[in-house]
Design a protein around this motif. Structure first.
Motif, mmCIF file in Angstrom:
data_model
loop_
_atom_site.group_PDB
_atom_site.id
_atom_site.type_symbol
_atom_site.label_atom_id
_atom_site.label_comp_id
_atom_site.label_asym_id
_atom_site.label_seq_id
_atom_site.Cartn_x
_atom_site.Cartn_y
_atom_site.Cartn_z
ATOM 1 N N PRO A 327 -1.682 -20.118 6.552
ATOM 2 C CA PRO A 327 -2.636 -20.769 7.447
ATOM 3 C C PRO A 327 -3.972 -21.060 6.757
ATOM 4 C CG PRO A 327 -2.387 -18.450 8.038
ATOM 5 C CD PRO A 327 -1.459 -18.701 6.894
ATOM 6 N N ALA A 328 -4.714 -22.006 7.320
ATOM 7 C CA ALA A 328 -5.997 -22.418 6.725
ATOM 8 C C ALA A 328 -6.995 -21.262 6.710
ATOM 9 C CB ALA A 328 -6.563 -23.592 7.511
ATOM 10 N N ASP A 329 -6.894 -20.351 7.676
ATOM 11 C CA ASP A 329 -7.879 -19.258 7.745
ATOM 12 C C ASP A 329 -7.357 -17.970 7.106
ATOM 13 O OD1 ASP A 329 -5.950 -18.646 9.593
ATOM 14 O OD2 ASP A 329 -7.343 -18.134 11.207
ATOM 15 N N SER A 330 -6.572 -18.122 6.042
ATOM 16 C CA SER A 330 -6.038 -16.958 5.321
ATOM 17 C C SER A 330 -7.173 -16.055 4.854
ATOM 18 C CB SER A 330 -5.275 -17.414 4.083
ATOM 19 O OG SER A 330 -4.179 -18.182 4.442
ATOM 20 N N ALA A 331 -6.895 -14.759 4.842
ATOM 21 C CA ALA A 331 -7.892 -13.793 4.363
ATOM 22 C C ALA A 331 -7.681 -13.538 2.879
ATOM 23 C CB ALA A 331 -7.780 -12.493 5.150
ATOM 24 N N GLY A 332 -8.488 -14.181 2.057
ATOM 25 C CA GLY A 332 -8.587 -13.823 0.638
ATOM 26 C C GLY A 332 -7.411 -14.184 -0.256
ATOM 27 N N ILE A 333 -6.376 -14.808 0.286
ATOM 28 C CA ILE A 333 -5.148 -15.026 -0.492
ATOM 29 C C ILE A 333 -4.646 -16.454 -0.280
ATOM 30 C CG2 ILE A 333 -2.723 -14.301 -0.762
ATOM 31 C CD1 ILE A 333 -3.649 -11.486 0.254
ATOM 32 N N VAL A 334 -4.292 -17.135 -1.378
ATOM 33 C CA VAL A 334 -3.734 -18.489 -1.273
ATOM 34 C C VAL A 334 -2.467 -18.566 -2.128
ATOM 35 C CG1 VAL A 334 -4.115 -20.956 -1.621
ATOM 36 C CG2 VAL A 334 -6.036 -19.493 -0.993
ATOM 37 N N SER A 335 -1.338 -18.857 -1.479
ATOM 38 C CA SER A 335 -0.087 -19.085 -2.203
ATOM 39 C C SER A 335 0.166 -20.577 -2.267
ATOM 40 C CB SER A 335 1.083 -18.412 -1.476
ATOM 41 O OG SER A 335 1.475 -17.236 -2.148
ATOM 42 N N PHE A 336 0.694 -21.033 -3.397
ATOM 43 C CA PHE A 336 0.940 -22.466 -3.539
ATOM 44 C C PHE A 336 2.079 -22.718 -4.521
ATOM 45 C CE2 PHE A 336 -1.067 -22.850 -7.709
ATOM 46 C CZ PHE A 336 -1.920 -21.757 -7.737
ATOM 47 N N ALA A 337 2.555 -23.950 -4.518
ATOM 48 C CA ALA A 337 3.568 -24.374 -5.479
ATOM 49 C C ALA A 337 3.085 -25.667 -6.122
ATOM 50 C CB ALA A 337 4.897 -24.606 -4.769
ATOM 51 N N VAL A 338 3.353 -25.826 -7.398
ATOM 52 C CA VAL A 338 3.070 -27.084 -8.082
ATOM 53 C C VAL A 338 4.411 -27.787 -8.263
ATOM 54 C CG1 VAL A 338 2.013 -28.193 -10.087
ATOM 55 C CG2 VAL A 338 1.153 -25.975 -9.300
ATOM 56 N N GLU A 339 4.494 -28.956 -7.711
ATOM 57 C CA GLU A 339 5.761 -29.687 -7.668
ATOM 58 C C GLU A 339 6.414 -29.793 -9.053
ATOM 59 O OE1 GLU A 339 7.069 -34.041 -6.371
ATOM 60 O OE2 GLU A 339 5.358 -33.253 -5.247
ATOM 61 N N GLY A 340 7.675 -29.396 -9.118
ATOM 62 C CA GLY A 340 8.436 -29.541 -10.352
ATOM 63 C C GLY A 340 8.100 -28.529 -11.436
ATOM 64 N N VAL A 341 7.227 -27.570 -11.135
ATOM 65 C CA VAL A 341 6.848 -26.577 -12.154
ATOM 66 C C VAL A 341 7.137 -25.177 -11.626
ATOM 67 C CG1 VAL A 341 5.036 -25.821 -13.737
ATOM 68 C CG2 VAL A 341 4.925 -28.115 -12.737
ATOM 69 N N HIS A 342 7.832 -24.381 -12.414
ATOM 70 C CA HIS A 342 8.111 -23.009 -11.973
ATOM 71 C C HIS A 342 6.793 -22.222 -11.945
ATOM 72 C CE1 HIS A 342 9.633 -18.933 -11.648
ATOM 73 N NE2 HIS A 342 10.782 -19.476 -11.253
ATOM 74 N N PRO A 343 6.593 -21.419 -10.893
ATOM 75 C CA PRO A 343 5.345 -20.648 -10.793
ATOM 76 C C PRO A 343 5.036 -19.822 -12.045
ATOM 77 C CG PRO A 343 6.548 -20.509 -8.737
ATOM 78 C CD PRO A 343 7.440 -21.247 -9.689
ATOM 79 N N HIS A 344 6.072 -19.346 -12.737
ATOM 80 C CA HIS A 344 5.813 -18.575 -13.961
ATOM 81 C C HIS A 344 5.165 -19.448 -15.032
ATOM 82 C CE1 HIS A 344 8.886 -15.444 -12.531
ATOM 83 N NE2 HIS A 344 7.679 -14.936 -12.466
ATOM 84 N N ASP A 345 5.599 -20.703 -15.102
ATOM 85 C CA ASP A 345 4.970 -21.632 -16.063
ATOM 86 C C ASP A 345 3.526 -21.918 -15.652
ATOM 87 O OD1 ASP A 345 7.244 -21.777 -17.620
ATOM 88 O OD2 ASP A 345 8.097 -23.422 -16.446
ATOM 89 N N VAL A 346 3.317 -22.045 -14.339
ATOM 90 C CA VAL A 346 1.947 -22.238 -13.837
ATOM 91 C C VAL A 346 1.085 -21.061 -14.288
ATOM 92 C CG1 VAL A 346 0.499 -22.409 -11.771
ATOM 93 C CG2 VAL A 346 2.733 -23.547 -11.812
ATOM 94 N N GLY A 347 1.614 -19.856 -14.089
ATOM 95 C CA GLY A 347 0.863 -18.645 -14.442
ATOM 96 C C GLY A 347 0.568 -18.555 -15.922
#
Ligand code: PMP
Length: 405
Positions: A327-347
């Motif tokens: 939700p938009a009013d998340s407390a302190g935490i944002v999860s996301f995905a980058v299209e076509g990229v594995h989150p480990h590669d993002v990291g």
């Protein structure tokens, strides 16, 4: 004491209190574990280098003093969440606290045919202990779904609850999405069918002012290391009448009244649940951590993190390649995905840019299934973060998109 002078009207600027955060490093993994302010490091160092001794046993002055300090930490925790001193059990962390309740309360109170209610966004430590006890006693588990904006759906929960439900266990703040539970309403719903409710406060105590009396819940658990305190210490708060009726979780020294080979009697709660030599200095570190966050003020911390979350969601949301969860009013935490990229590669690419995020299932595999992903990238904030960290994250994500674009 915070070394930075705090002025409620000014933006939070306490980075200098944190010796392990080097200049130019955007540490965005506070939901996994928080960095420690110097005040906590000092309390731990003093505990070992100056005042160290065992507790509850020694007849010598040093041990008596350490016992007072250990019990003062318990009182400090009680005041922090508005519970009573005898309702605070020191444990290793939230995981142990939940296992304690699952074993000692659920293991003796639940029987075949009873039901436990969890939500789809729970951390594995608020799923697996219940599965283990449910299997042992023949109870069943139901799962409350999420709303479209990824909150625990309390309307669905209201419709699901039956008198067969004896226990509800929910996260106050999701470690993946930052969604905040209306803990009071959840408690009212659980109590409406006569169920007890445990609230997993791992991600809420560092971000929101928590008052267990106001919530009205039965059990509340959290870990010290996510609250700017040491690892290896955590808290189970339980209503006195419930703790008093619960059998011990582990047997050993310190938790007894009298031991003979014929029969052993146990100490009252909370001592009954603290078998063995406790994490004495951990309790002192937790005391210092609570002093630290309360010197800043949880309302201020919440406002600070909310501003960082908004800045992040706005900037990442403007990128076509990014999908935001929660939700938009998340407390302190944002999860996301980058299209076509594995989150480990993002990291990994972010790490090259000195931005530390978490990538993976975040110990919430059932939630990943609901979100329809294997893993997410997650940025989580603490008191030491500022807009510069958000900007470094966004720049890094733009670079990820260029590389994989
Ligand atoms: N619940 C939540 C919501 C969490 O974020 C965590 C830690 N990631 C836990 C439980 C478990 O805490 P610990 O590993 O400190 O016992």
């Amino acid at each position: 004491q915070a070394t930075t002078i705090l002025d409620a009207a000014r933006p939070l600027d306490v980075l200098a209190d944190f010796p392990a955060i080097p200049e130019g490093w955007a540490y965005l993994d506070t939901a996994a574990t928080s960095q420690k302010p110097q005040a906590v490091v000092d309390a731990i160092t003093r505990g070992y280098a100056e005042t160290y001794a065992t507790v509850h046993r020694g007849v010598y002055q040093r041990s008596a003093d350490m016992t007072l300090a250990y019990e003062a930490a318990r009182r400090r925790v009680a005041r922090f969440i508005n519970g009573a001193e005898e309702e605070i059990v020191f444990v290793r962390g939230a995981t142990e606290a939940i296992n304690l309740v699952a074993h000692s309360w659920a293991g003796t109170q639940l029987k075949a045919g009873d039901r436990i209610l969890l939500s789809a966004l729970e951390h594995h430590s608020n799923i697996v202990p219940w599965q283990m006890v449910a299997e042992r006693v023949g109870a069943a588990i139901d799962v409350v779904p999420l709303t479209d904006d990824h909150r625990i759906d309390l309307d669905a929960m209201a419709a699901m609850l039956t008198p067969a439900h004896k226990l509800v266990a929910l996260a106050h703040v999701s470690n993946v999405l930052g969604s905040v539970l209306d803990a009071r309403r959840a408690t009212e719903l659980a109590h409406g069918v006569g169920a007890k409710i445990l609230i997993d406060g791992c991600q809420s105590v560092p971000r929101l002012a928590v008052d267990v009396a106001d919530i009205g819940c039965d059990f509340y658990v959290f870990s010290g290391h996510k609250l700017y305190g040491p690892t290896g210490i955590g808290v189970l708060w339980g209503r006195a009448d419930l703790l008093d009726a619960m059998p011990p979780y582990q047997g050993g020294g310190s938790m007894i009244d009298r031991v003979t080979f014929a029969r052993t009697t146990y100490a009252p709660a909370p001592t009954r649940f603290e078998a063995g030599t406790p994490h004495i200095v951990g309790a002192l570190g937790l005391h210092a951590a609570i002093d630290y966050v309360e010197a800043i003020g949880l309302d201020r911390i919440h406002a600070h993190e909310t501003a960082l979350v908004s800045r992040t969601r706005e900037a990442l949301g403007a990128l076509n390649s990014v999908r935001l969860f929660g939700p938009a009013d998340s407390a302190g935490i944002v999860s996301f995905a980058v299209e076509g990229v594995h989150p480990h590669d993002v990291g990994t690419i972010l790490d090259e840019a000195k931005v530390a995020i978490r990538a993976g299932h975040h110990c919430a595999q059932p939630l990943m299934e609901v979100l329809g992903v294997e893993a997410t990238a997650r940025a989580s904030f603490g008191v030491y973060n500022g807009p510069q960290d958000v900007d470094a994250l966004v720049k890094g994500i733009e670079r990820v998109s260029r590389i994989f674009g």
